[in-house]
Design a protein around this motif. Sequence first.
Motif, PDB file in Angstrom:
ATOM      1  N   UNK A 200      32.889  31.700  73.863  1.00 29.75           N
ATOM      2  CA  UNK A 200      31.880  31.283  74.840  1.00 29.75           C
ATOM      3  C   UNK A 200      31.934  29.767  75.042  1.00 29.75           C
ATOM      4  N   UNK A 201      32.145  29.033  73.952  1.00 24.72           N
ATOM      5  CA  UNK A 201      32.257  27.583  74.051  1.00 24.72           C
ATOM      6  C   UNK A 201      33.496  27.199  74.845  1.00 24.72           C
ATOM      7  N   UNK A 202      34.607  27.899  74.606  1.00 26.64           N
ATOM      8  CA  UNK A 202      35.835  27.627  75.339  1.00 26.64           C
ATOM      9  C   UNK A 202      35.671  27.907  76.835  1.00 26.64           C
ATOM     10  N   UNK A 203      34.992  28.993  77.149  1.00 26.16           N
ATOM     11  CA  UNK A 203      34.752  29.333  78.559  1.00 26.16           C
ATOM     12  C   UNK A 203      33.897  28.269  79.226  1.00 26.16           C
ATOM     13  N   UNK A 204      32.891  27.780  78.498  1.00 21.01           N
ATOM     14  CA  UNK A 204      32.033  26.725  79.046  1.00 21.01           C
ATOM     15  C   UNK A 204      32.851  25.481  79.368  1.00 21.01           C
TER      16      UNK A 204
END
Length: 240
Positions: A211-215
């Motif tokens: 999720x952090x990478x997608x953000x």
Amino acid sequence: MVGLFPVILAFIARIQLKDSDEFHALQEQRQNQEKETIKTKVPLLALFQTPAMTWQTVALTLMMMVHTGGYYGLMNWLPKIMQKQLGLSISSSNLWMVATIVGMSLGMYFFGHILDKFGPRFSYTFFFIMAAISLYTLLLAKNAWSLILIMMVVGFFSNGMYGGYGVIVSRLYPAEYRVTANSVVSSVGKVLGGFFPPIIGLLMDKYSLAAVMIFFSLIYLFALVIMLLIPALKKTNVEF
């Protein structure tokens, strides 16, 4: 002592480099005036004098926001994330932090050459896309050494375009208030980017590393779209 080295380099560069003819003409014009007006000293409103200029200032500020927020996220949160993911010690984080900074420095060096040769639209498009993609290589890290190499690549693309902001701002604004434009874009963008670490912290608390990478990827793609919508960067007579 290490910190003195770039200061010395900057001093040498300032002696060797010459200001543009446009700057000298403006300086001479100001010297011939009896006194400077308030507008000449602080031409802040000039950055918003037309709808096109307003959008340009806002767009560049948003680009700086994304860049700064991405930098804060990389340097503040990713080491802790990767320590937890790979079970690494705190002392080893110093090594890949250094690797990230080395990658960032190399990225800025190469970005400058690409900017000179291909212009801002190609350069920023390439680096923003690669920054969005390179973040996912962190999921491939299996040990400390693989993480060091990956962080160099991530730093190369995520922070390489930083050296270009001062250049494009100086090209897109008249000489008499380009310093003000640089200050506004840089300062406001960095203040807004400072809110990214708590956002990333919330994502870490409630979701996964993915999720952090997608953000991160989405904010770089957002900055790419913003850059492509700046009309002045589409002009062929803007020299870089």
